[in-house]
Scaffold this motif. Structure first.
Motif: not given
Length: 196
Positions: A87-104
């Motif tokens: 669950l943590n693996h996929f949650f961190y991937l989801f966060m990375e995709h849904w809220i990319p680092p370049e988003v303010p």
């Protein structure tokens, strides 16, 4: 002089062993990311419960003859392997995709998502799975939730918010589950104490 040289050789041998273990871990992480994170979560979750029992046994010195509950680490290993790691693996991937680092304010948004949505749901899942693995009735689950959920969630926010801020903002994606597992060692000691 011989004992000092012997200690130096032993230290070098230990460093070499740790280096080989890290290289192997990184290889497995690259080849089998979910399985590697699941196994790591299972092992560290079981270790957390084992340490909780050892600490509790030390606190209750009058009952030192009490044996360790082997089923406790087994339950935590099952939970870590089948739930925490994947669950943590996929949650961190989801966060990375849904809220990319370049988003303010990406780090703040990810932290809020983790703390306000994921943490309560994951804690509820923990209590549900542990209740099931302990063979308890549904009524016992309801009592456990009424008694322990809110205090555990408040403690979760205190402990995990700084840890997750560091994890989400500074730890490379492939190591976030491992970082969370290391923090979980202490967290599971706390959760195991709630079960008593």
């Amino acid at each position: 002089m011989a004992p000092a040289a012997s200690r130096l050789r032993a230290g070098a041998g230990l460093r070499a062993l740790l280096r080989r273990a890290l290289v192997q871990y990184l290889r497995l992480l690259r080849l089998y990311p979910v399985l590697t994170k699941a196994a790591t979560s299972g092992i560290l979750s079981a270790l957390g419960n084992f340490l909780a029992q050892m600490i509790e046994k030390k606190w209750e010195k009058e009952n030192c003859s009490q044996k360790l509950d082997v089923s406790g680490p087994l339950r935590y290993a099952i939970y870590g392997f089948f739930f925490t790691g994947p669950l943590n693996h996929f949650f961190y991937l989801f966060m990375e995709h849904w809220i990319p680092p370049e988003v303010p304010l990406a780090g703040v948004k990810r932290l809020l998502l983790d703390r306000l949505l994921f943490a309560p749901a994951f804690l509820l899942l923990f209590f549900l799975i542990m209740n099931f693995l302990e063979g308890r009735e549904t009524a016992a689950f309801a009592v456990q939730i009424r008694r322990s959920f809110w205090p555990a969630l408040c403690m979760n926010w205190r402990v995990w918010t700084p840890a997750q801020f560091i994890n989400i903002n500074y730890v490379p994606l492939q190591f976030r589950v491992l970082f969370a597992n290391l923090v979980s060692l202490f967290w599971y000691i706390y959760l195991a104490s709630l079960g008593k």
